[in-house]
Every structure is written in structure tokens, then in C-alpha cells.
Design an enzyme around this catalytic site. Structure first.
Site, PDB file in Angstrom:
ATOM      1  N   GLY A  78       0.817  -1.219   0.000  1.00 12.60           N
ATOM      2  CA  GLY A  78       0.000   0.000   0.000  1.00 12.60           C
ATOM      3  C   GLY A  78       0.844   1.259   0.000  1.00 12.60           C
ATOM      4  O   GLY A  78       0.539   2.222  -0.709  1.00 12.60           O
ATOM      5  N   GLU A  79       1.920   1.249   0.780  1.00 16.22           N
ATOM      6  CA  GLU A  79       2.797   2.416   0.831  1.00 16.22           C
ATOM      7  C   GLU A  79       3.475   2.642  -0.518  1.00 16.22           C
ATOM      8  O   GLU A  79       3.587   3.780  -0.991  1.00 16.22           O
ATOM      9  CB  GLU A  79       3.852   2.278   1.923  1.00 16.22           C
ATOM     10  CG  GLU A  79       4.738   3.495   2.030  1.00 16.22           C
ATOM     11  CD  GLU A  79       5.657   3.479   3.239  1.00 16.22           C
ATOM     12  OE1 GLU A  79       6.222   4.556   3.526  1.00 16.22           O
ATOM     13  OE2 GLU A  79       5.805   2.436   3.882  1.00 16.22           O
ATOM     14  N   ALA A  80       3.907   1.571  -1.148  1.00 18.51           N
ATOM     15  CA  ALA A  80       4.559   1.693  -2.453  1.00 18.51           C
ATOM     16  C   ALA A  80       3.613   2.329  -3.473  1.00 18.51           C
ATOM     17  O   ALA A  80       4.017   3.233  -4.215  1.00 18.51           O
ATOM     18  CB  ALA A  80       5.026   0.321  -2.933  1.00 18.51           C
TER      19      ALA A  80
END
Length: 116
Positions: free
Chosen positions: A38-40
């Protein structure tokens, strides 16, 4: 992690990730892998937006809610812009399984900064 980007813009990034190789000791998709995925995606969308301003983006805040587990297959993440500002961006990333069931919701805020 095996991430494959399918679509990319500041407003929407779509990618896939295999469950295999991203599991915890009980054989479930690792929560940390979901958050990293999700962060990527959210950060990539923020960097695309920041680049239109001649800047870059760095993570400021992230949180996740895990709704359901996965043991196999491929998960899909869709990062959707909630806010694209001059100093911050916010994206919601929905991670789902091959049946379209929501596994995890990630919300990420990135700070827009000058490149050095």
C-alpha cells in the site's frame, strides 16, 4: 515482493502482488507486506503528482486496517487520490483478492518537498 504495476497516474495506481513469498509463519499474507504494498502504491502516485510541481514526495503518515486474510493467489492494490495539494497528498489503497474481496485498506499521506 513481486509487485507489477499495471496503471499509473497521480490519481490512480494499480498493481498486483503474489501472496506466495509474502506470507507470515501461519501461511497468511503478511500484514507488513500489505502495508508495504500500500505504501509503495500511494507513494508512487504522490511522486507522480509532486513531479508535476518540480518536487518529490516523502511519507508522512500511514495506517492500515486488515479485513481478511489470504493464503494464495495474487492480490491487487488500487491507490486512489483523496487529495492532491501543493504541500501534501493523501491516497486510499484498497487491496483485494482475486474474488474482489477487500483484504486491507491503507491510507497514506505524503509531504511534497523540494528536490535536492
Amino acid at each position: 515482493m513481486g509487485v507489477v504495476v499495471l496503471e499509473q497516474s497521480a490519481e490512480r495506481v494499480v498493481a498486483t502482488m503474489p501472496v506466495s513469498g509474502n506470507t507470515q509463519s501461519f501461511g497468511l499474507l503478511h500484514g507488513g507486506a500489505s502495508v508495504a504494498f500500500g505504501e509503495a502504491l500511494g507513494s508512487w502516485a504522490a511522486v507522480i503528482h509532486a513531479s508535476t510541481l518540480g518536487k518529490t514526495a516523502v511519507g508522512l503518515d500511514i495506517n492500515a486496517t486488515h479485513h481478511k486474510g489470504a493464503r494464495s493467489g495474487v492480490v491487487t492494490g488500487v491507490a486512489t487520490a483523496l487529495s492532491l495539494g501543493r504541500t501534501m497528498t493523501s491516497h486510499e489503497v484498497v487491496i483485494s483478492n482475486e474474488q474482489g474481496e477487500r483484504l486491507c485498506t491503507v491510507r497514506i499521506t505524503n509531504l511534497i518537498i523540494a528536490t535536492t
